[in-house]
Design an enzyme around this catalytic site. Structure first.
Site, PDB file in Angstrom:
ATOM      1  N   GLY A 164      10.196  81.236  35.768  1.00 28.47           N
ATOM      2  CA  GLY A 164       9.586  81.757  36.998  1.00 28.47           C
ATOM      3  C   GLY A 164      10.138  81.122  38.260  1.00 28.47           C
ATOM      4  O   GLY A 164       9.484  81.125  39.291  1.00 28.47           O
ATOM      5  N   HIS A 208      22.981  88.923  38.596  1.00 27.96           N
ATOM      6  CA  HIS A 208      22.213  88.630  37.383  1.00 27.96           C
ATOM      7  C   HIS A 208      22.337  89.874  36.504  1.00 27.96           C
ATOM      8  O   HIS A 208      21.801  90.927  36.846  1.00 27.96           O
ATOM      9  CB  HIS A 208      20.754  88.355  37.747  1.00 27.96           C
ATOM     10  N   ARG A 292      11.582  87.599  23.905  1.00 28.75           N
ATOM     11  CA  ARG A 292      10.421  88.506  23.969  1.00 28.75           C
ATOM     12  C   ARG A 292      10.872  89.791  24.638  1.00 28.75           C
ATOM     13  O   ARG A 292      12.028  89.913  25.047  1.00 28.75           O
ATOM     14  CB  ARG A 292       9.328  87.860  24.823  1.00 28.75           C
TER      15      ARG A 292
HETATM   16  P1  ADP Z   1      13.839  81.064  35.611  1.00 30.87           P
HETATM   17  O1  ADP Z   1      13.794  80.927  34.119  1.00 30.87           O
HETATM   18  O2  ADP Z   1      13.037  80.019  36.328  1.00 30.87           O
HETATM   19  O3  ADP Z   1      13.533  82.456  36.091  1.00 30.87           O
HETATM   20  P2  ADP Z   1      16.740  81.357  35.566  1.00 30.87           P
HETATM   21  O4  ADP Z   1      17.551  80.307  34.933  1.00 30.87           O
HETATM   22  O5  ADP Z   1      16.484  82.603  34.775  1.00 30.87           O
HETATM   23  O6  ADP Z   1      15.341  80.735  36.047  1.00 30.87           O
HETATM   24  O7  ADP Z   1      17.363  81.745  36.948  1.00 30.87           O
HETATM   25  C1  ADP Z   1      16.703  82.613  37.831  1.00 30.87           C
HETATM   26  C2  ADP Z   1      17.663  83.123  38.892  1.00 30.87           C
HETATM   27  O8  ADP Z   1      18.230  82.038  39.624  1.00 30.87           O
HETATM   28  C3  ADP Z   1      18.872  83.879  38.367  1.00 30.87           C
HETATM   29  O9  ADP Z   1      18.581  85.225  38.117  1.00 30.87           O
HETATM   30  C4  ADP Z   1      19.852  83.707  39.508  1.00 30.87           C
HETATM   31  O10 ADP Z   1      19.544  84.574  40.575  1.00 30.87           O
HETATM   32  C5  ADP Z   1      19.570  82.314  39.997  1.00 30.87           C
HETATM   33  N1  ADP Z   1      20.482  81.343  39.350  1.00 30.87           N
HETATM   34  C6  ADP Z   1      20.270  80.680  38.197  1.00 30.87           C
HETATM   35  N2  ADP Z   1      21.308  79.871  37.896  1.00 30.87           N
HETATM   36  C7  ADP Z   1      22.200  80.016  38.901  1.00 30.87           C
HETATM   37  C8  ADP Z   1      23.490  79.425  39.194  1.00 30.87           C
HETATM   38  N3  ADP Z   1      24.034  78.529  38.411  1.00 30.87           N
HETATM   39  N4  ADP Z   1      24.122  79.831  40.319  1.00 30.87           N
HETATM   40  C9  ADP Z   1      23.566  80.735  41.141  1.00 30.87           C
HETATM   41  N5  ADP Z   1      22.374  81.307  40.928  1.00 30.87           N
HETATM   42  C10 ADP Z   1      21.687  80.955  39.829  1.00 30.87           C
END
Ligand code: ADP
Length: 670
Positions: A164, A208, A292
C-alpha cells in the site's frame, strides 16, 4: 465443484465472488461486521454470519471467527478476496487445519512472497530480472547507505514487509539518506511492526506493468497478458488498462515467461500477479508478486473473455486450467477506474459520508460496474473508501477511452467528495489519450488534470439557476392544485410577483462562490423561457425536469444534467463535473414567501435606498415598505400580509448582506 463457499471479505470483491459462485450454482456464505449488517454483500449471499465489531481487527481479520463461520455453515472452501486475510499465511494454515480449502496459493508461496526482500532473493536465483538494489538481511544503516551510494541516487527505500505504498521513501542525494531512512523506518514500524528496509535504484520514468499468471495443481501455468497500472497517486493505482500500450507480442511473451518463471520458482497454484517496472528502453524488472486476485483483474477478464474467479474456483477444486497458453487470446482494450470517496484537491485524503444519491452508468457489454454499495450506504472510517470500480471495454484503446470518459460523466454520487471529476479530467486529457504513461503521470500533468474550471463554475451556476426556477414552478403547480384557494397569488406559478413582475432575483452558492442571479420570465405556459443573468452574462434558457434529470436548452445548446438534493444542498452533475450548490437567500418572488418572513429578507447584497413607512405603521398586504438597490436594480420590499411594521433593522444608505432580515413585521390576527 464445491457446494458451498464462504467469502472472507466485504464490499465489491465479496459481491464479485458471489456473482460467479451463483453462476456456477455454488451456495455462498457472507461474513459481516457490525458496520456491515445491511451491506450489499450480505444481502446477496445465501447465508451470512456476524463475526464481530466494525473495526476489521475485530471482525474481518479475526482468523478464528472466519473459520468458525465456515464450520458452522458447512462451507467447504474460503475465498479471501484481496486485502484482509488474503495474503496471510497463518490464515491459510488455519484453513488447512480445519479441513477447509483456501481458495488461493499454497502457504509456502504466500510465505515466499511475504517479504519483498526474500522474494527478490528467490527471483534472483530463478534468473528473473530485478531492479538493481540491496535486499540483504544485514540492516546496518551504514551498509544501507553504502549500497545507495554505490548504485547512485536517486534511490527508493522500501519496507520489506511493505504494501500500500507505506514505508516507501525516495532519496535524491546522499545528504538526504539518513533522514529518509529514519522516516521510512518509522512508517514501516507503525504500519507493519517491522522496519527492515531494502534499497532500490529509483527509476525516474518507469511504467508499472504487471502480468496475470495462473497455475493449477497439475503443473500447468499460463499468463493472461499484462495490465498497465502506471497512473498512480501516492504510489497506488487509480486507472489500470489492458493490454499495456506499446507492449508488442514479443515483449508480452518475454514478460509473461519471466512471470511464469517467478511463479514456478515458488510452486505457485492459483491466480497471481507478477509486478514489473518497465523502463523506457524496454527493460523490465521484477518488483513483487501478489499472491491473490488483484483489484484490477477485471481489465484482464474483459480482454480475454475469461472469468478469473471461476478459474480460481476450478483450480482450488483441483481441476486443470481451462485454457492452454495458445488458447489465451486477447481482444480489444479495457480500462478500470477506481472510484473513491476521497478529495483529490486535498492530497487524495479519504473522506467519509452517506451515499445520499448514487446513480452509476448503465451496464452493458461495454460498461461494467463492480461495487458493493447502494444508495443510502455509508462510506465509513473502518474500511477502504473505494465506492466502485468502473470497467469499460471496446475494440481499441481510443474507443475504450471514449467509453471511459462517457461512463465517468454519467457517474453520479452525492453525499461526499469523490474522485469522479478528477478521473474524468484524467481520462480525457491529451497526454492520457496519447498514452504517455509513466508512474509520475499525475504529478507531471497536474495542471491539465486539476484545471481550475472557472468557465465550468459560471456555466454550472446558470444550470443551477434554471433548475431552481423550474423546481419552484413545478412545486408551485403542485401547491396550487392542492391549496385551499387555487386563486391565491401565493399558489400561482405563471409569473413572479411582489416586486418587478416576471423578474426573479436570488443568490446562489456554487462550489464556494456566490453568484447573484437574475431570472426574467418570458412568455407563459408551455412556451415559457427565461433570460438568466449570472456573472454579468445573460443567456436565454428553457428546460424541463423529469425525476432528477434536468433537460436544459441554454442559447440553443441542449444537454442533460442530473440534480440531487440532500439537506438543502444540491449536487449538479453535468458531463464534465459534479458541483454543489445551494440557494443562499430567500427569494422575493418565491411562492414560499407566503410565510411572510422570506419576503422580508434582502434578496442579495445591496444598499437600502429608502424606508417608505414609519415604524409602528399598520399596513395593508402588498404595501411598499422599503426600497433597496442591488445589482443596479431597485427592489421594493412589500408587506406579505396585512399587519404592522414594528421596526426596520437598517437605515437608508446602509449596506445589507444577502439573506439579512430587513424588518420586523407582525401580521394582523385573522
Ligand atoms: P507497495 O507494495 O507498497 O504497493 P510496490 O513495491 O508495489 O509497493 O511499489 C508501488 C509503486 O511504487 C510502483 O507501482 C511504482 O510506481 C513505484 N516504485 C516501486 N519501486 C520503484 C523503483 N525502484 N523505481 C521507481 N518507482 C518504483
Amino acid at each position: 465443484m464445491f457446494n458451498k463457499i464462504l467469502i472472507a471479505n466485504r464490499g465489491e470483491i465479496a459481491c464479485r465472488v458471489i456473482k460467479t459462485a451463483r453462476k456456477l450454482g455454488i451456495a455462498t456464505v457472507a461474513v459481516y461486521s457490525d458496520a456491515d449488517a445491511n451491506a450489499l454483500h450480505v444481502a446477496m449471499a445465501d447465508e451470512a454470519v456476524h463475526i464481530g465489531g466494525a473495526p476489521s481487527r475485530e471482525s474481518y481479520l479475526v482468523i478464528e471467527r472466519v473459520i468458525e463461520a465456515a464450520r458452522k455453515t458447512g462451507a467447504e472452501a474460503i475465498h479471501p478476496g484481496y486485502g484482509f486475510l488474503s495474503e496471510n499465511s497463518e490464515f491459510c494454515r488455519a484453513c488447512d487445519a480445519a479441513g477447509i480449502v483456501f481458495i488461493g496459493p499454497p502457504v509456502g508461496a504466500i510465505e515466499a512472497m511475504g517479504s519483498k526482500s526474500a522474494a527478490k532473493r528467490i527471483m534472483e536465483e530463478a534468473d528473473v530480472p530485478l531492479v538493481p538494489g540491496y535486499h540483504g538481511e544485514d540492516q546496518d544503516p551504514a551498509l544501507l547507505k553504502k549500497a545507495a551510494d554505490d548504485m547512485g541516487y536517486p534511490v527508493l527505500l522500501k519496507a520489506t514487509a511493505g504494501g500500500g505504498g507505506k514505508g516507501m521513501r525516495q532519496v535524491w542525494s546522499a545528504a538526504e539518506f539518513d533522514e529518509g531512512l529514519a522516516a521510512a523506518k518509522r512508517e514501516a514500524m507503525n504500519g507493519f511492526g517491522d522496519d527492515r528496509m531494502l534499497v532500490e535504484k529509483y527509476l525516474t520514468k518507469p511504467r508499472h506493468v504487471e502480468i496475470q499468471v495462473f497455475c493449477d495443481g497439475h503443473g500447468n501455468g499460463v499468463f493472461l497478458a499484462e495490465r498497465d497500472c502506471s497512473v498512480q497517486r501516492r504510489h497506488q493505482k487509480v486507472i489500470e488498462e489492458a493490454p499495456a500500450p506499446g507492449v508488442d507480442p514479443a515483449l508480452r511473451t518475454r514478460m509473461g515467461e519471466a512471470a511464469l518463471q517467478a511463479a514456478k520458482a515458488i510452486n505457485y497454484v492459483g491466480a497471481g500477479t507478477v509486478e514489473f517496472l518497465l523502463d523506457e528502453d524496454g527493460s523490465f524488472y521484477f518488483m513483487e508478486m501478489n499472491t491473490r486476485l488483484q483489484v484490477e483483474h477485471p481489465v484482464t477478464e474483459m480482454i480475454t473473455g475469461q472469468d478469473l474467479v471461476e478459474w480460481q474456483l476450478r483450480v482450488a477444486y483441483g481441476e486443470t486450467l481451462p485454457l492452454t497458453q495458445e488458447q489465451v487470446q486477447i481482444k480489444g482494450h479495457a480500462f478500470e477506474a477506481r472510484i473513491y470517496a476521497e478529495d483529490p484537491a486535498n492530497d487524495f485524503l479519504p473522506v467519509t459520508g452517506t451515499l445520499s444519491f448514487l446513480e452509476p452508468p448503465e451496464e452493458s457489454r461495454h460498461v461494467r460496474v463492480d461495487t458493493g454499495v447502494l444508495q443510502g450506504d455509508e462510506v465509513s472510517v473502518f474500511y477502504d473508501p473505494m465506492i466502485a470500480k468502473l470497467i469499460v471495454w471496446d475494440e481499441d484503446r481510443d474507443a475504450a477511452l471514449r467509453r471511459l470518459g462517457k461512463a465517468l460523466s454519467e457517474y453520479r454520487i452525492s453525499g461526499m467528495t469523490t474522485n469522479v471529476d478528477f478521473l474524468y479530467n484524467l481520462a480525457t486529457c491529451e497526454p492520457f489519450k496519447a498514452a504517455e504513461l509513466d508512474t509520475g503521470f499525475i504529478g507531471k500533468h497536474h495542471d491539465k488534470i486539476f484545471h481550475d474550471g472557472e468557465q465550468d463554475v459560471a456555466a454550472g451556476a446558470t444550470l443551477a439557476a434554471l433548475y431552481l426556477v423550474l423546481r419552484r414552478a413545478a412545486d408551485a403547480r403542485h401547491g396550487s392544485a392542492a391549496a385551499h384557494d387555487p386563486y391565491s397569488p401565493w399558489n400561482q406559478s405563471n409569473a413572479w410577483r411582489l416586486n418587478e413582475p416576471h423578474v426573479h432575483l436570488f443568490e446562489l452558492e456554487l462550489q464556494g462562490q456566490h453568484f447573484p442571479v437574475v431570472v426574467e420570465q418570458l412568455g407563459q405556459g408551455s412556451g415559457i423561457s427565461y433570460n438568466i443573468t449570472v456573472a454579468g452574462k445573460t443567456v436565454r434558457a428553457q428546460g424541463k425536469l423529469a425525476g432528477s434529470d434536468l433537460y436544459a436548452d441554454i442559447d440553443g445548446y441542449r444537454s442533460r444534467a442530473t440534480v440531487a438534493e440532500h439537506d438543502g444542498v444540491y449536487s449538479l452533475y453535468t458531463q464534465e463535473s459534479a458541483q454543489q450548490f445551494s440557494q443562499v437567500t430567500a427569494d422575493l418572488g418565491a411562492e414560499d414567501a407566503g410565510s411572510g418572513d422570506a419576503a422580508l429578507c434582502a434578496p442579495m447584497n445591496g444598499t437600502i435606498v429608502t424606508l417608505l413607512v414609519e415604524p409602528g405603521s399598520e399596513v395593508k398586504k402588498d404595501a411598499a415598505l422599503l426600497v433597496m438597490e442591488a445589482m443596479k436594480m431597485e427592489h421594493t420590499i412589500r408587506a406579505p400580509a396585512d399587519g404592522t411594521v414594528k421596526a426596520f433593522y437598517y437605515a437608508a444608505g446602509e449596506l445589507v448582506e444577502g439573506g439579512a432580515d430587513l424588518l420586523d413585521f407582525e401580521p394582523a390576527a385573522d
